[in-house]
Design a protein around this motif. Sequence first.
Motif, mmCIF file in Angstrom:
data_model
loop_
_atom_site.group_PDB
_atom_site.id
_atom_site.type_symbol
_atom_site.label_atom_id
_atom_site.label_comp_id
_atom_site.label_asym_id
_atom_site.label_seq_id
_atom_site.Cartn_x
_atom_site.Cartn_y
_atom_site.Cartn_z
ATOM 1 N N VAL A 1 0.872 -1.175 0.000
ATOM 2 C CA VAL A 1 0.000 0.000 0.000
ATOM 3 C C VAL A 1 0.910 1.226 0.000
ATOM 4 C CG1 VAL A 1 -1.670 1.339 1.330
ATOM 5 C CG2 VAL A 1 -1.883 -1.153 1.203
ATOM 6 N N ILE A 2 0.574 2.205 -0.833
ATOM 7 C CA ILE A 2 1.398 3.410 -0.942
ATOM 8 C C ILE A 2 0.496 4.624 -0.806
ATOM 9 C CG2 ILE A 2 3.000 4.711 -2.381
ATOM 10 C CD1 ILE A 2 3.425 1.888 -3.847
ATOM 11 N N LEU A 3 0.816 5.492 0.142
ATOM 12 C CA LEU A 3 0.040 6.706 0.372
ATOM 13 C C LEU A 3 0.705 7.881 -0.335
ATOM 14 C CD1 LEU A 3 -0.819 6.341 4.173
ATOM 15 C CD2 LEU A 3 -1.939 5.310 2.177
ATOM 16 N N ALA A 4 -0.099 8.616 -1.110
ATOM 17 C CA ALA A 4 0.391 9.781 -1.839
ATOM 18 C C ALA A 4 -0.670 10.872 -1.810
ATOM 19 C CB ALA A 4 0.744 9.394 -3.280
ATOM 20 N N GLY A 5 -1.251 11.073 -0.634
ATOM 21 C CA GLY A 5 -2.334 12.037 -0.495
ATOM 22 C C GLY A 5 -1.900 13.461 -0.263
ATOM 23 N N GLY A 6 -0.598 13.686 -0.064
ATOM 24 C CA GLY A 6 -0.108 15.039 0.163
ATOM 25 C C GLY A 6 0.114 15.339 1.632
ATOM 26 N N ALA A 7 0.675 16.501 1.893
ATOM 27 C CA ALA A 7 1.144 16.853 3.237
ATOM 28 C C ALA A 7 0.028 16.998 4.257
ATOM 29 C CB ALA A 7 1.944 18.160 3.169
ATOM 30 N N PHE A 8 -1.225 17.164 3.809
ATOM 31 C CA PHE A 8 -2.350 17.245 4.742
ATOM 32 C C PHE A 8 -3.041 15.882 4.902
ATOM 33 C CE2 PHE A 8 -3.013 21.877 3.141
ATOM 34 C CZ PHE A 8 -1.903 22.290 3.852
ATOM 35 N N ASN A 9 -3.327 15.229 3.783
ATOM 36 C CA ASN A 9 -4.152 14.019 3.834
ATOM 37 C C ASN A 9 -3.385 12.759 4.195
ATOM 38 O OD1 ASN A 9 -5.806 15.712 1.379
ATOM 39 N ND2 ASN A 9 -6.980 14.856 3.081
ATOM 40 N N THR A 10 -2.118 12.681 3.833
ATOM 41 C CA THR A 10 -1.350 11.492 4.212
ATOM 42 C C THR A 10 -1.231 11.346 5.723
ATOM 43 O OG1 THR A 10 -0.152 11.139 2.147
ATOM 44 C CG2 THR A 10 0.983 10.506 4.176
ATOM 45 N N PRO A 11 -0.834 12.382 6.479
ATOM 46 C CA PRO A 11 -0.799 12.192 7.933
ATOM 47 C C PRO A 11 -2.177 11.940 8.523
ATOM 48 C CG PRO A 11 -0.344 14.474 7.362
ATOM 49 C CD PRO A 11 -0.297 13.694 6.095
ATOM 50 N N GLN A 12 -3.218 12.530 7.947
ATOM 51 C CA GLN A 12 -4.563 12.263 8.431
ATOM 52 C C GLN A 12 -4.897 10.783 8.279
ATOM 53 O OE1 GLN A 12 -7.763 14.157 6.241
ATOM 54 N NE2 GLN A 12 -9.248 13.778 7.873
ATOM 55 N N LEU A 13 -4.597 10.206 7.115
ATOM 56 C CA LEU A 13 -4.922 8.802 6.878
ATOM 57 C C LEU A 13 -4.070 7.875 7.747
ATOM 58 C CD1 LEU A 13 -6.613 6.798 5.309
ATOM 59 C CD2 LEU A 13 -4.974 6.964 3.418
ATOM 60 N N LEU A 14 -2.806 8.221 7.935
ATOM 61 C CA LEU A 14 -1.962 7.417 8.821
ATOM 62 C C LEU A 14 -2.537 7.402 10.235
ATOM 63 C CD1 LEU A 14 1.607 8.486 7.646
ATOM 64 C CD2 LEU A 14 0.631 6.190 7.481
ATOM 65 N N LYS A 15 -2.935 8.548 10.728
ATOM 66 C CA LYS A 15 -3.462 8.624 12.092
ATOM 67 C C LYS A 15 -4.785 7.876 12.221
ATOM 68 C CE LYS A 15 -1.156 12.947 13.315
ATOM 69 N NZ LYS A 15 -1.288 14.336 13.791
ATOM 70 N N LEU A 16 -5.647 8.027 11.235
ATOM 71 C CA LEU A 16 -6.915 7.294 11.276
ATOM 72 C C LEU A 16 -6.694 5.785 11.255
ATOM 73 C CD1 LEU A 16 -9.040 9.472 8.817
ATOM 74 C CD2 LEU A 16 -9.349 9.292 11.299
ATOM 75 N N SER A 17 -5.534 5.373 10.763
ATOM 76 C CA SER A 17 -5.202 3.952 10.686
ATOM 77 C C SER A 17 -4.458 3.477 11.930
ATOM 78 C CB SER A 17 -4.339 3.697 9.445
ATOM 79 O OG SER A 17 -4.969 4.187 8.281
ATOM 80 N N GLY A 18 -4.277 4.351 12.917
ATOM 81 C CA GLY A 18 -3.594 3.965 14.143
ATOM 82 C C GLY A 18 -2.100 4.130 14.111
ATOM 83 N N ILE A 19 -1.601 4.922 13.171
ATOM 84 C CA ILE A 19 -0.161 5.165 13.024
ATOM 85 C C ILE A 19 0.079 6.645 13.256
ATOM 86 C CG2 ILE A 19 1.826 4.977 11.484
ATOM 87 C CD1 ILE A 19 0.007 2.926 9.875
ATOM 88 N N GLY A 20 0.595 6.992 14.418
ATOM 89 C CA GLY A 20 0.776 8.398 14.727
ATOM 90 C C GLY A 20 1.144 8.612 16.177
ATOM 91 N N PRO A 21 1.140 9.874 16.634
ATOM 92 C CA PRO A 21 1.502 10.162 18.025
ATOM 93 C C PRO A 21 0.516 9.507 18.999
ATOM 94 C CG PRO A 21 1.527 12.161 16.687
ATOM 95 C CD PRO A 21 0.883 11.098 15.860
ATOM 96 N N LYS A 22 1.047 8.756 19.919
ATOM 97 C CA LYS A 22 0.220 7.974 20.843
ATOM 98 C C LYS A 22 -0.784 8.841 21.582
ATOM 99 C CE LYS A 22 0.626 4.901 24.861
ATOM 100 N NZ LYS A 22 1.574 4.235 25.790
ATOM 101 N N ASP A 23 -0.340 9.956 22.135
ATOM 102 C CA ASP A 23 -1.232 10.801 22.935
ATOM 103 C C ASP A 23 -2.413 11.296 22.116
ATOM 104 O OD1 ASP A 23 0.450 10.405 25.045
ATOM 105 O OD2 ASP A 23 1.400 12.386 24.935
ATOM 106 N N GLU A 24 -2.150 11.739 20.887
ATOM 107 C CA GLU A 24 -3.221 12.261 20.037
ATOM 108 C C GLU A 24 -4.222 11.166 19.694
ATOM 109 O OE1 GLU A 24 -3.884 14.249 15.599
ATOM 110 O OE2 GLU A 24 -1.855 14.062 16.412
ATOM 111 N N LEU A 25 -3.721 9.985 19.346
ATOM 112 C CA LEU A 25 -4.620 8.901 18.977
ATOM 113 C C LEU A 25 -5.451 8.436 20.168
ATOM 114 C CD1 LEU A 25 -2.374 6.711 16.632
ATOM 115 C CD2 LEU A 25 -3.758 8.714 16.081
#
Length: 636
Positions: A335-359
């Motif tokens: 799987v390859i994410l190429a949504g850009g600087a706004f949408n790629t981090p959003q999709l990563l976080k929604l998938s459980g990949i991101g800063p622990k505290d925020e998630l």
Amino acid sequence: MSEEHVSPLDQSPSEDEFDFVIVGSGAGGGPLAANLALAGHSVLLLEAGDDHRCPYYSVPIMQAFASEDSDMRWNFYVRHWSDDLTQRQDTKYVKEQDGVLYPRGSTLGGSTAVSAMVTIYPHPGDWEGLAQLTGDPSWGAEPMRERFRRLERWRGVNALPLPGDTEADRDRKAAHGDNGWLGTTRADPKVGGRDPIFLDIIGAMEQTSRERFGIPGETPLPRDPNAVDTPPDYQGLAFIPVAVADGQRNGSRERVLDVQRRHPDRLAVRLNALATKVLLDGDRAVGVEYLVGERLYGAAPSGDVGCAASHDVSPRPIPAEAEPQRRVARARREVILAGGAFNTPQLLKLSGIGPKDELERLDIDVLVDAPGVGENLHDRYEVSVNCQLDRDYPIFAGATLDVPSDLSASDGLFAEWRDDRDGPFATNGSLAAIIAKSSAGTDDSDLIVFSLPIDFHGYYPGYAKDGGRRHDQLTIVVLKAHTNNRAGSVTLRSTDPRDTPYINFRYFEEGSPGHEQDVRGVVDGIDIAREVVRHLSEDVDRELVPGDGAIDPEDLATFVREQAWGHHACGTAKIGTSDDPTAVLDKDFRVRGVPNLRVVDASVFPDIPGLFIASAVYLVSEKASEAILSEHGVVT
């Protein structure tokens, strides 16, 4: 002239399993999908927008209207400052949206469909920095230059040879690519000669260049910023290379369409497909969940229509509120994410990949604690010096500076483009540019100052229409590259994938160290712009922005802090070393801790490269293609 609006891409295979699933069709994802399909792999490219086609897309000079066409844009509203009082000083601030408009592309081709098409190759030092960071020499300046040669199809009028050089010497030293998939050119020099004020502006910029940088008269100007022999610290007049082929915009969309036509069995494109989550089996990415429907994302304009309504392309109705269909696409390989600087981090976080505290605050299961996801957001800074001339541009007499509602109408400038794909409408509107070094202490040139025969002072609703409303306006845009601020962030507002994230760039004093140099560099650019205006004293009636009241350096610094903008967001899933806890990716774009998941877009840059970002993202896409194929092989 008619514009097609029925896309062949909706005839995708019914299978829901592919070798690769790629999210986003912009400068990162589109060429990558094409390259993998050409190598024999089955690829699904998911695009949340549609394949919208109209003159605003095709006509290069209509690039501002393209970015305001509701069928081709996402309306992000971003914060430059956390402090409300400071943020409200920006004349572009929209109170109802609590932010400043930051348009992005929402159509096949992503933001390459709505950009100004500027295609300037990054500085060699940008690539050498990545090579040093990663320990991978394939990131170096010469390998990246060779990739640029492979993708470029240069058709512009070359710069005149330097003293002592023949045209053959010039061509050898410039080392342009001429057989690639990305058509590039420059405005035909004859266009500038068709209006006496255009000639005055170009002449004033050349005079400023020669006087300021000591360029002798025997050295011909402008120079080519993409020529290999143009040094990274070059200062002087330059033409602007643009992604225009045969008088029309071209980019990621054309690459995808071409390969999809040639290999429909390998490359499937699903439009109106909003990715909502990366699916994981344990820690391994195995697919993407997505929603099917038009205008599903919260950044989609509501209630308005784009050029479709006024240019005889049937507008799609805005669907009634309903639960959209949910689908799954599985990836056998990656799987390859190429949504850009706004949408790629959003999709990563929604998938459980991101800063622990925020998630955890949002009750998202933390699969990988990745504190760097959504951090390191940064951009370039831009401001403009706007002037009113003492008369209208003669070339604009009788022109609307818009696409006529009747495409057979006799508006002279549009008709010239319609019939011959030529004239001013075949350009992106820039007359000339000065490249310079600010006093901020960089090794490479970090300023580009370019002139536009319209009013432009940043992005706000209706800016495109306002730009051509009067025919006596001159804008000199100052863009500061190699900025220092890295303190911006993209954070989730909610767990709803249709909701936009909260985007805060934290400008200047709210940002990271080096903000003083950033401000000083932009002020230096304003000084260059004003020097150009001084050489135009017989044409300019008065300066409108910043205005006569902003004279001393502190006044100008305040103007920069309050009114600057950007449109090259990057860095929110950066490449870095394994000992950097904020590094989201390794040198081959792999998401750390998640096998079979990569990111290939503007998010990857730890530091913003060059003067304009599109060419850098195209090169990242080519680099990623090689990395992926070296692992998975070519099957044809």
